[in-house]
Design a protein around this motif. Structure first.
Motif, PDB file in Angstrom:
ATOM      1  N   GLU A  19       2.052  -4.512  -1.554  1.00 38.68           N
ATOM      2  CA  GLU A  19       2.841  -3.353  -2.015  1.00 38.68           C
ATOM      3  C   GLU A  19       3.879  -3.795  -3.045  1.00 38.68           C
ATOM      4  O   GLU A  19       4.106  -3.118  -4.046  1.00 38.68           O
ATOM      5  CB  GLU A  19       3.538  -2.648  -0.845  1.00 38.68           C
ATOM      6  CG  GLU A  19       2.605  -1.893   0.058  1.00 38.68           C
ATOM      7  CD  GLU A  19       1.983  -0.653  -0.567  1.00 38.68           C
ATOM      8  OE1 GLU A  19       2.491  -0.155  -1.595  1.00 38.68           O
ATOM      9  OE2 GLU A  19       0.981  -0.170  -0.013  1.00 38.68           O
ATOM     10  N   SER A  68       3.913  -2.680  -6.943  1.00 39.23           N
ATOM     11  CA  SER A  68       5.091  -2.038  -7.509  1.00 39.23           C
ATOM     12  C   SER A  68       5.584  -2.786  -8.748  1.00 39.23           C
ATOM     13  O   SER A  68       5.904  -2.164  -9.767  1.00 39.23           O
ATOM     14  CB  SER A  68       6.213  -1.956  -6.467  1.00 39.23           C
ATOM     15  OG  SER A  68       7.383  -1.420  -7.033  1.00 39.23           O
ATOM     16  N   TYR A  75      10.993   2.358  -3.317  1.00 39.00           N
ATOM     17  CA  TYR A  75       9.556   2.589  -3.144  1.00 39.00           C
ATOM     18  C   TYR A  75       8.950   1.605  -2.140  1.00 39.00           C
ATOM     19  O   TYR A  75       8.243   2.003  -1.219  1.00 39.00           O
ATOM     20  CB  TYR A  75       8.829   2.497  -4.488  1.00 39.00           C
ATOM     21  CG  TYR A  75       7.339   2.581  -4.333  1.00 39.00           C
ATOM     22  CD1 TYR A  75       6.721   3.813  -4.123  1.00 39.00           C
ATOM     23  CD2 TYR A  75       6.551   1.443  -4.346  1.00 39.00           C
ATOM     24  CE1 TYR A  75       5.351   3.906  -3.934  1.00 39.00           C
ATOM     25  CE2 TYR A  75       5.171   1.518  -4.160  1.00 39.00           C
ATOM     26  CZ  TYR A  75       4.584   2.746  -3.964  1.00 39.00           C
ATOM     27  OH  TYR A  75       3.230   2.836  -3.768  1.00 39.00           O
ATOM     28  N   THR A  76       9.227   0.311  -2.321  1.00 35.35           N
ATOM     29  CA  THR A  76       8.593  -0.686  -1.455  1.00 35.35           C
ATOM     30  C   THR A  76       9.129  -0.608  -0.024  1.00 35.35           C
ATOM     31  O   THR A  76       8.384  -0.876   0.917  1.00 35.35           O
ATOM     32  CB  THR A  76       8.741  -2.108  -2.019  1.00 35.35           C
ATOM     33  OG1 THR A  76      10.127  -2.399  -2.240  1.00 35.35           O
ATOM     34  CG2 THR A  76       7.952  -2.268  -3.313  1.00 35.35           C
ATOM     35  N   ARG A 103       9.987   2.159   1.520  1.00 34.47           N
ATOM     36  CA  ARG A 103       9.283   3.298   2.121  1.00 34.47           C
ATOM     37  C   ARG A 103       7.860   2.891   2.510  1.00 34.47           C
ATOM     38  O   ARG A 103       7.392   3.187   3.614  1.00 34.47           O
ATOM     39  CB  ARG A 103       9.281   4.471   1.142  1.00 34.47           C
ATOM     40  CG  ARG A 103       8.865   5.781   1.744  1.00 34.47           C
ATOM     41  CD  ARG A 103       9.113   6.993   0.858  1.00 34.47           C
ATOM     42  NE  ARG A 103       8.914   6.789  -0.558  1.00 34.47           N
ATOM     43  CZ  ARG A 103       9.893   6.841  -1.473  1.00 34.47           C
ATOM     44  NH1 ARG A 103      11.130   7.088  -1.130  1.00 34.47           N
ATOM     45  NH2 ARG A 103       9.620   6.646  -2.754  1.00 34.47           N
ATOM     46  N   GLN A 104       7.170   2.184   1.624  1.00 34.95           N
ATOM     47  CA  GLN A 104       5.802   1.750   1.901  1.00 34.95           C
ATOM     48  C   GLN A 104       5.759   0.748   3.056  1.00 34.95           C
ATOM     49  O   GLN A 104       4.907   0.848   3.941  1.00 34.95           O
ATOM     50  CB  GLN A 104       5.174   1.138   0.645  1.00 34.95           C
ATOM     51  CG  GLN A 104       5.002   2.109  -0.509  1.00 34.95           C
ATOM     52  CD  GLN A 104       4.122   3.271  -0.131  1.00 34.95           C
ATOM     53  OE1 GLN A 104       4.613   4.351   0.194  1.00 34.95           O
ATOM     54  NE2 GLN A 104       2.834   3.065  -0.154  1.00 34.95           N
ATOM     55  N   ARG A 119       6.431   2.339   6.395  1.00 36.80           N
ATOM     56  CA  ARG A 119       5.245   3.090   6.814  1.00 36.80           C
ATOM     57  C   ARG A 119       4.220   2.134   7.431  1.00 36.80           C
ATOM     58  O   ARG A 119       3.680   2.392   8.503  1.00 36.80           O
ATOM     59  CB  ARG A 119       4.640   3.837   5.618  1.00 36.80           C
ATOM     60  CG  ARG A 119       3.405   4.665   5.950  1.00 36.80           C
ATOM     61  CD  ARG A 119       2.783   5.285   4.709  1.00 36.80           C
ATOM     62  NE  ARG A 119       2.484   4.337   3.633  1.00 36.80           N
ATOM     63  CZ  ARG A 119       1.460   3.479   3.628  1.00 36.80           C
ATOM     64  NH1 ARG A 119       0.615   3.443   4.635  1.00 36.80           N
ATOM     65  NH2 ARG A 119       1.262   2.674   2.606  1.00 36.80           N
ATOM     66  N   ILE A 120       3.979   1.021   6.778  1.00 42.03           N
ATOM     67  CA  ILE A 120       3.013   0.031   7.269  1.00 42.03           C
ATOM     68  C   ILE A 120       3.459  -0.534   8.620  1.00 42.03           C
ATOM     69  O   ILE A 120       2.650  -0.689   9.540  1.00 42.03           O
ATOM     70  CB  ILE A 120       2.832  -1.112   6.244  1.00 42.03           C
ATOM     71  CG1 ILE A 120       2.086  -0.592   5.007  1.00 42.03           C
ATOM     72  CG2 ILE A 120       2.106  -2.310   6.855  1.00 42.03           C
ATOM     73  CD1 ILE A 120       2.116  -1.538   3.823  1.00 42.03           C
TER      74      ILE A 120
END
Length: 147
Positions: free
Chosen positions: A32, A36, A85-86, A88-89, A92-93
């Motif tokens: 990720e 990005s 962004y990272t 959030r990703q 989630r993971i």
């Protein structure tokens, strides 16, 4: 010079990988971050070099010129967008919530080509110095546009 000595000591602690969360050691999260960084390349930065370790990231980039503002994209806005962004990703993971990245970062303006080359070597050598691989090319999460 004292600043560099202290930076080297702290980076040595990070390289051992025995402090702080090790989330970046998860290949899904490292990917990720890679995605990005490459997404930002050509849009707001010229991506030069990076190395993603289990608990920290080194990255070299040159902010690009923003025609709308008439100035270069700011490092703080670039890093904020990347980290938001990272995070959030990654959360989630990992099926978690909350702060992912540390608030601080170490920004440094490179003054000349000789310094840039020294810093590039430092960044790509990070996994080698940490004893994770023999050569920088062997570390999946290292990139250098110029080598």
């Amino acid at each position: 010079l004292e600043q560099w000595r202290l930076f080297g000591l702290w980076d040595g602690v990070l390289d051992r990988g025995d402090c702080g969360p090790q989330w970046l050691g998860d290949g899904r999260i490292a990917q990720e971050i890679v995605d990005s960084l490459h997404y930002l390349d050509g849009q707001v930065v010229e991506l030069d070099t990076y190395s993603i370790m289990s608990n920290h990231v080194h990255v070299i980039f040159k902010p690009l010129f923003d025609d709308e503002s008439g100035d270069y994209f700011s490092i703080s806005s670039i890093m904020h967008a990347h980290k938001r962004y990272t995070a959030r990703q990654a959360n989630r993971i990992l099926k978690r919530t909350g702060q992912f990245w540390q608030h601080e970062s170490y920004d440094h303006y490179v003054r000349d080509e000789m310094e840039l080359e020294r810093i590039r070597r430092y960044v790509i050598s990070n996994p080698v110095t940490a004893g994770l691989v023999e050569g920088w090319e062997d570390w999946e999460w290292t990139y250098c546009r110029w080598l």
